[in-house]
Design a protein around this motif. Structure first.
Motif, short mmCIF file in Angstrom:
data_model
loop_
_atom_site.label_atom_id
_atom_site.label_comp_id
_atom_site.label_asym_id
_atom_site.label_seq_id
_atom_site.Cartn_x
_atom_site.Cartn_y
_atom_site.Cartn_z
N GLY A 1 0.75 -1.30 0.16
CA GLY A 1 -0.08 -0.03 -0.05
C GLY A 1 0.82 1.39 -0.02
O GLY A 1 1.92 1.28 -0.46
N THR A 2 0.14 2.34 0.31
CA THR A 2 0.73 3.68 0.13
C THR A 2 2.10 3.90 0.66
O THR A 2 3.06 4.55 0.21
CB THR A 2 -0.24 4.66 0.62
OG1 THR A 2 -1.44 4.66 0.19
CG2 THR A 2 0.19 6.19 0.51
N GLN B 1 1.16 3.34 -4.14
CA GLN B 1 0.41 2.19 -3.82
C GLN B 1 0.03 1.35 -4.88
O GLN B 1 -0.25 1.46 -6.08
CB GLN B 1 -0.82 2.30 -2.92
CG GLN B 1 -2.10 2.78 -3.56
CD GLN B 1 -3.16 2.75 -2.68
OE1 GLN B 1 -3.06 1.98 -2.02
NE2 GLN B 1 -4.12 3.65 -2.77
#
Length: 206
Positions: free
Chosen positions: A179-180, A204
């Motif tokens: 993810g981010t 992400q």
């Protein structure tokens, strides 16, 4: 959506108080699994556009689905993964417990021998694909069905593991994306558990 003609055919619509949280076609394209925030999983006939059944039991949102033959696996917000045998009334035939956060990535290897799962707990798990005898598993107690453990677990990501994908020409090769705050793709040898390569990206991996 039909790519050749551009035709869009409505099949179903989420309830007024909800939305559709996951989708996956069966391997032959004849059926569509649909997951909902209330924990329900629906089975639809694609050609006739009719709902065949609703499989309930999850306590929270079903965020990801993946098919392996007649087994439809669902990843839940509570961290559990269920195997549903769509052919039988008592559809839940196995439960996998290996995540402390929502399961947000789930993919069967095409040969059905391994299942990869990613979670909001930054964990990547690879599971043995053997579901066992349907009759025995379906009648087993909850404690029996929960004994399955991941074949191996990796904690190299620093954010949710939202994306998992198997290599089509090398069955041992698995990719996972974070993810981010991670934004990295890792390549894994699932036979040895070794990380082969890492690829940082600008955003992400979803």
């Amino acid at each position: 959506w039909m790519a050749e003609t551009g035709e869009v055919v409505p099949m179903t619509q989420g309830a007024d108080d909800g939305y559709i949280s996951s989708l996956d076609f069966s391997n032959d394209g004849g059926f569509l699994g649909i997951g909902y925030p209330n924990g329900a999983v629906e089975l639809w006939d694609v050609e006739t556009r009719t709902k065949l059944r609703t499989m309930s039991g999850h306590s929270a949102q079903v965020g990801v689905l993946s098919w392996n033959g007649h087994i439809l696996s669902s990843g839940c917000q509570d961290g559990s993964i269920w195997h549903h045998d769509v052919r039988v009334a008592r559809h839940k035939v196995m439960e996998l417990l290996g995540h402390q956060g929502e399961v947000c990535g789930l993919k069967w290897r095409p040969d059905g021998e391994l299942l990869a799962s990613g979670g909001n707990d930054n964990v990547l798990n690879v599971w043995d694909g053997r579901v066992g005898d349907v009759g025995t598993a379906a009648s087993s107690s909850t404690s029996t069905s929960q004994r399955s453990a991941a074949r191996w677990t990796k904690r190299n990501h620093t954010a949710a593991v939202k994306a998992v994908a198997w290599c089509p020409w090398n069955p041992a090769l698995l990719a996972s994306g974070g993810g981010t705050s991670d934004a990295t793709v890792h390549m894994w040898n699932t036979t040895t558990g070794a990380r082969l390569h890492s690829l940082p990206t600008p955003a992400q991996i979803s």
